[in-house]
Design a protein around this motif. Structure first.
Motif, PDB file in Angstrom:
ATOM      1  N   UNK A 227    -119.303   7.483 -48.593  1.00 43.00           N
ATOM      2  CA  UNK A 227    -120.515   6.871 -48.988  1.00 43.00           C
ATOM      3  C   UNK A 227    -121.404   8.066 -49.508  1.00 43.00           C
ATOM      4  N   UNK A 228    -121.468   8.912 -48.639  1.00 40.61           N
ATOM      5  CA  UNK A 228    -122.214  10.176 -48.895  1.00 40.61           C
ATOM      6  C   UNK A 228    -121.952  11.003 -50.197  1.00 40.61           C
ATOM      7  N   UNK A 229    -120.469  10.931 -50.501  1.00 41.96           N
ATOM      8  CA  UNK A 229    -119.989  11.560 -51.542  1.00 41.96           C
ATOM      9  C   UNK A 229    -119.673  10.701 -52.833  1.00 41.96           C
ATOM     10  N   UNK A 230    -119.964   9.514 -52.869  1.00 40.96           N
ATOM     11  CA  UNK A 230    -119.834   8.700 -53.811  1.00 40.96           C
ATOM     12  C   UNK A 230    -120.923   8.508 -54.656  1.00 40.96           C
ATOM     13  N   UNK A 231    -120.669   7.694 -55.707  1.00 36.98           N
ATOM     14  CA  UNK A 231    -121.647   7.648 -56.720  1.00 36.98           C
ATOM     15  C   UNK A 231    -121.665   8.600 -57.729  1.00 36.98           C
ATOM     16  N   UNK A 232    -121.780   8.343 -59.035  1.00 38.93           N
ATOM     17  CA  UNK A 232    -122.022   9.192 -60.249  1.00 38.93           C
ATOM     18  C   UNK A 232    -123.342   9.441 -60.723  1.00 38.93           C
ATOM     19  N   UNK A 233    -124.406   8.640 -60.426  1.00 45.22           N
ATOM     20  CA  UNK A 233    -125.615   8.820 -61.351  1.00 45.22           C
ATOM     21  C   UNK A 233    -126.395   8.841 -59.945  1.00 45.22           C
ATOM     22  N   UNK A 234    -127.695   9.489 -60.298  1.00 46.00           N
ATOM     23  CA  UNK A 234    -128.786   9.770 -58.988  1.00 46.00           C
ATOM     24  C   UNK A 234    -129.315   8.427 -58.192  1.00 46.00           C
ATOM     25  N   UNK A 235    -129.293   7.470 -59.012  1.00 40.87           N
ATOM     26  CA  UNK A 235    -129.705   6.311 -58.211  1.00 40.87           C
ATOM     27  C   UNK A 235    -128.669   5.726 -57.468  1.00 40.87           C
ATOM     28  N   UNK A 236    -127.443   5.762 -57.689  1.00 45.48           N
ATOM     29  CA  UNK A 236    -126.323   5.402 -57.005  1.00 45.48           C
ATOM     30  C   UNK A 236    -126.150   6.120 -55.978  1.00 45.48           C
ATOM     31  N   UNK A 237    -126.158   7.481 -55.954  1.00 47.83           N
ATOM     32  CA  UNK A 237    -126.288   8.393 -54.935  1.00 47.83           C
ATOM     33  C   UNK A 237    -127.056   8.189 -53.914  1.00 47.83           C
ATOM     34  N   UNK A 238    -128.401   7.888 -54.342  1.00 51.72           N
ATOM     35  CA  UNK A 238    -129.658   7.680 -53.454  1.00 51.72           C
ATOM     36  C   UNK A 238    -129.368   6.403 -52.529  1.00 51.72           C
ATOM     37  N   UNK A 239    -128.880   5.446 -53.057  1.00 48.41           N
ATOM     38  CA  UNK A 239    -128.425   4.052 -52.343  1.00 48.41           C
ATOM     39  C   UNK A 239    -127.537   4.287 -51.562  1.00 48.41           C
ATOM     40  N   UNK A 240    -126.193   4.861 -51.788  1.00 47.10           N
ATOM     41  CA  UNK A 240    -125.260   5.167 -51.178  1.00 47.10           C
ATOM     42  C   UNK A 240    -125.438   6.148 -50.025  1.00 47.10           C
ATOM     43  N   UNK A 241    -126.243   7.017 -50.022  1.00 47.17           N
ATOM     44  CA  UNK A 241    -126.406   8.044 -49.132  1.00 47.17           C
ATOM     45  C   UNK A 241    -127.445   7.335 -48.055  1.00 47.17           C
ATOM     46  N   UNK A 242    -128.302   6.799 -48.554  1.00 48.35           N
ATOM     47  CA  UNK A 242    -129.137   5.796 -47.521  1.00 48.35           C
ATOM     48  C   UNK A 242    -128.342   5.067 -46.721  1.00 48.35           C
TER      49      UNK A 242
END
Length: 427
Positions: A227-242
């Motif tokens: 989850x920490x390394x997933x996501x392509x957009x900033x908002x996606x990365x923020x949610x997944x890292x949370x």
């Protein structure tokens, strides 16, 4: 030639037979031993996967080693890990069981490296025969555990019935979790992760049914890194890292629930944790007595018998190798393992989840001392290190989408366009 980015060389090509043998090694893991030497329960047992490992290693050596520098360099790391721990075999008080333990460790190391090298030269953008072999291992291992569960009389007996020809309970569950993350990584980097979801999800669910706390922790760590390394957009990365931050809390809750199911409120859960701590203390004390070269393979059996109960290894990656090989052998091996993992993750971030999951389970259970665990972990490591066409410390270029390649003009095109732009004089 080895490069700064890794060990890869585009000149090294593997054939169809290389990849087929690598796939067979994965698929053969669930079948366990095929050759038994000795009559006691601790006789030498040679697994089918180990036999196939020697076949693949010899095939690659005779056909590739003589002329390919990068293959020599890659195999050199493996031989280093094997040869460094060889003197610990002669330090051991009982050389026969020590030889069996060393054999299991070394075949896993060599097998992981040759599989990784064959895997790295497979088709870049699609799943191949080696991926199918890994999927077969996950499905067969899952089926073996489910068959064992049929004999369970209650939920708390699932752990005792989690037995297979190639391992039991915690170890099998951990290998399935790590293998599932390796296959998921391959699915993500080839943009075909939906094709691997069935064996991945099945392996993780059945691994959790073993009620193994170590496997649950390993799964949580791997998922958190994913989850920490997933996501392509900033908002996606923020949610997944949370979400990844809350996964350790979920892991603690899962471990508590597993303890309740496994021990049904008895005090054995606490005594199990206390036993681990006693094993750690015993391993450290034994290391302090012989800090330079350790006490040899399987020497921990006599030490642990006096502390808790007889165990072959210290249930902790660092303490186990320190106890076996001391500073000059064991600590050096640990450093090489960790350096290879870090370097592999930097070249290919996709494999971070399985490597973190493997490290997590190795801190509470024997893992890197064995064959299957090293096959799974080091194949992922050397898949990354010997993969051609990657960049320094970033996501491999051939894992980028087609749109990304189309959107970036070449350097020559940019130079040409800048040189042909007509300058408009100022009015």
């Amino acid at each position: 030639m080895a490069t700064r980015a890794g060990l890869a060389s585009p000149a090294f090509k593997t054939s169809g037979i290389d990849q087929f043998l690598a796939a067979l090694i994965f698929a053969a893991i669930p079948f366990g031993p095929v050759i038994n030497i000795g009559t006691s329960g601790r006789g030498a047992h040679v697994a089918l996967a180990q036999v196939l490992t020697f076949v693949l290693a010899l095939h690659l050596a005779f056909t590739k080693l003589a002329s390919i520098t990068s293959f020599k360099t890659g195999l050199g790391f493996g031989l280093g890990l094997v040869l460094i721990m060889a003197p610990a075999l002669f330090i051991a008080p009982d050389i026969a069981p020590a030889a069996v333990a060393y054999f299991n460790y070394s075949t896993g190391v060599v097998g992981g490296i040759v599989i990784g090298m064959a895997w790295a030269r497979s088709e870049r953008h699609t799943l191949g025969v080696i991926d199918a072999g890994l999927a077969a291992f996950l499905l067969l291992g899952t089926a073996q555990l489910l068959t064992g569960f049929l004999g369970a009389s209650s939920l708390n007996s699932l752990h005792q019935n989690a037995q297979t020809p190639w391992g039991n309970s915690n170890y099998v569950a951990a290998c399935l979790v790590v293998g599932a993350f390796v296959l998921l990584a391959r699915g993500l980097e080839t943009h075909s992760f939906r094709r691997v979801l069935v064996p991945v999800i099945a392996a993780i669910i059945v691994a959790m049914l073993t009620l193994s706390r170590g496997a649950a922790l390993s799964m949580a760590v791997g998922a958190a890194v994913l989850l920490w390394t997933a996501g392509t957009r900033p908002w996606q990365k923020s949610i997944l890292r949370l979400c990844s931050i809350f996964l350790p809390i979920l892991a603690i809750y899962m471990v508590t629930q597993l303890e309740d199911l496994r021990y049904q409120g008895s005090s054995h859960a606490n005594s199990n944790i206390e036993s681990r701590l006693k094993l750690f203390n015993a391993a450290w004390a034994d290391f302090v007595e012989s800090p330079w070269f350790g006490n040899g393979w399987i020497s921990f059996r006599s030490v642990s018998a006096g502390a808790v109960e007889e165990q072959s290894f210290a249930h902790n990656f660092l303490l186990s190798f320190l106890q076996i090989g001391g500073i000059f052998l064991g600590l050096l091996t640990v450093v090489i393992f960790l350096a290879l993992m870090i370097r592999a993750i930097r070249r290919n971030p996709y494999i971070a989840p399985p490597l973190f999951a493997a490290f997590a389970i190795s801190m509470s259970d024997p893992f890197f001392e064995s064959t299957v665990a090293n096959l799974l972990t080091l194949s992922a490591v050397f898949f990354s290190l010997t993969r051609p066409g990657t960049t320094n410390g970033s996501v491999p270029t051939h894992f980028q989408g087609k749109a990304e390649h189309r959107s970036k003009p070449s350097l020559q095109a940019l130079q040409y366009s800048s040189s042909t732009v007509r300058r408009v004089p100022r009015s």
